[in-house]
Design an enzyme around this catalytic site. Structure first.
Site, PDB file in Angstrom:
ATOM      1  N   LYS A  22       0.824  -1.206   0.000  1.00 36.92           N
ATOM      2  CA  LYS A  22       0.000   0.000   0.000  1.00 36.92           C
ATOM      3  C   LYS A  22       0.861   1.260   0.000  1.00 36.92           C
ATOM      4  O   LYS A  22       0.568   2.226  -0.727  1.00 36.92           O
ATOM      5  CB  LYS A  22      -0.935  -0.014   1.209  1.00 36.92           C
ATOM      6  CG  LYS A  22      -2.010  -1.089   1.112  1.00 36.92           C
ATOM      7  CD  LYS A  22      -2.753  -1.300   2.420  1.00 36.92           C
ATOM      8  CE  LYS A  22      -3.765  -2.428   2.292  1.00 36.92           C
ATOM      9  NZ  LYS A  22      -4.460  -2.738   3.569  1.00 36.92           N
ATOM     10  N   GLN A  53      -4.236  -1.106   9.511  1.00 32.20           N
ATOM     11  CA  GLN A  53      -4.130  -2.456   8.973  1.00 32.20           C
ATOM     12  C   GLN A  53      -4.728  -3.462   9.953  1.00 32.20           C
ATOM     13  O   GLN A  53      -4.347  -3.526  11.116  1.00 32.20           O
ATOM     14  CB  GLN A  53      -2.666  -2.803   8.701  1.00 32.20           C
ATOM     15  CG  GLN A  53      -2.460  -4.165   8.067  1.00 32.20           C
ATOM     16  CD  GLN A  53      -3.117  -4.277   6.705  1.00 32.20           C
ATOM     17  OE1 GLN A  53      -3.001  -3.377   5.868  1.00 32.20           O
ATOM     18  NE2 GLN A  53      -3.811  -5.373   6.472  1.00 32.20           N
ATOM     19  N   ASP A  63     -10.837   3.542   4.274  1.00 32.58           N
ATOM     20  CA  ASP A  63     -11.307   2.158   4.156  1.00 32.58           C
ATOM     21  C   ASP A  63     -12.823   2.090   4.033  1.00 32.58           C
ATOM     22  O   ASP A  63     -13.371   1.066   3.632  1.00 32.58           O
ATOM     23  CB  ASP A  63     -10.865   1.336   5.369  1.00 32.58           C
ATOM     24  CG  ASP A  63      -9.525   0.650   5.166  1.00 32.58           C
ATOM     25  OD1 ASP A  63      -9.202   0.315   4.004  1.00 32.58           O
ATOM     26  OD2 ASP A  63      -8.802   0.441   6.154  1.00 32.58           O
TER      27      ASP A  63
END
Length: 299
Positions: A53, A97, A120
């Site tokens: 990422k 994460q 997200d």
């Protein structure tokens, strides 16, 4: 006739190529989108995902700031970091994460993120806005899946769609996006009674349960679009490790009309859509004029 294999990696490269140019436009106006990535602990898979990422962010010109925290961190300390990032004017997106260590309440952590920086798309405010049609940030994997589906069939209105898997991260938002697009949607899971028969009726199948080879060729309606979100590591008889999806690909490719491979299908699109969400957040937070094309700005 063999199915069209949907090349998610190539699609993602096209998206990031366009996004790179748009980020350069923003930079020329004095705005460089910034993504804060929080990694708690040293889980090898999580470290790999975070590296990919961060690498993707830098490749398109997004500034990334990594926060690596000890696995034993207290929840209050993690929440304090989120509060600081929420108030930081330079931070446009916050990504945590998952999974998190057991002493951390994931729900509290997600709720602590400023919804405008929740790239997200997991915050309840974003979920509520999305479900009610009021906007909201769309989770990266479902967003990428919709782009792949529309690359095969631009108008999915009226089609029967099946989502196998009901997680908050993929299954539920995926079903909502398909419903919003005008599909007739069924949500099932691995314990659904008569699952093979349910699957045979679907024009679109999205499977995300984490069980290698669950969906067999005889489950699939001829010509259906099959999107495999599953990522499973299996060991061959000779001891070699490889990644496979939730669909028995070699069987299904002879029946489906279009299908994603694993790897190289949904995964690259998830990361590309994270970059898109970060740029969107930078634009909307700062009240800038949108600079993204209709394709990559679609929600």
């Amino acid at each position: 006739m063999a199915a069209e294999v949907i090349d998610g990696a190539a699609f993602a490269r096209d998206l990031t190529r366009e996004l790179t140019a748009k980020v350069a436009d923003l930079a020329s106006q004095g705005t460089v989108p910034q993504l804060a990535v929080i990694l708690v602990g040293e889980d090898p898979a999580s470290q790999t995902y975070v590296r990919s990422k961060i690498r993707a962010a830098r490749s398109v010109g997004i500034r990334s700031v990594e926060h690596r925290l000890d696995a034993a961190i207290a929840q209050d300390d993690l929440l304090a970091l989120i509060v600081r990032l929420n108030s930081d004017a330079e931070t446009d997106g916050i990504l945590i994460q998952l999974p998190l260590p057991p002493q951390i309440d994931v729900t509290k952590v997600i709720r602590a993120i400023d919804p405008a920086k929740d790239v997200d798309g997991f915050h309840p405010n974003n979920v509520g806005q999305r479900v009610t049609g009021a906007g909201g940030i769309v989770p990266c994997t479902p967003k990428g899946v919709m782009l792949l589906i529309r690359s095969v069939v631009a108008n999915v209105e009226g089609l029967d769609a099946l989502v196998i898997g009901a997680s908050n991260i993929v299954g539920k938002p995926m079903a909502d996006l398909l419903l919003t697009a005008g599909c007739t949607v069924t949500t099932a899971h691995i314990k659904s009674v008569g699952l093979p028969g349910i699957c045979r009726r679907a024009d679109i199948v999205v499977v995300a349960v984490g069980k290698a080879g669950l969906v067999r060729a005889d489950w699939i309606k001829p010509g259906a679009i099959v999107i495999d979100v599953g990522i499973n590591r299996v060991i061959s008889p000779c001891g070699q490790s490889r990644l496979v999806g939730d669909v028995a690909f070699q069987e299904a490719v002879g029946v489906a009309g279009a299908i994603t491979p694993v790897p190289g299908g949904v995964g690259p699109m998830t990361i590309a859509c994270l970059m898109i969400n970060t740029v969107h957040a930078a634009i909307e937070r700062r009240g800038l004029k949108p600079v993204l094309s209709a394709v990559i700005s679609a929600r």
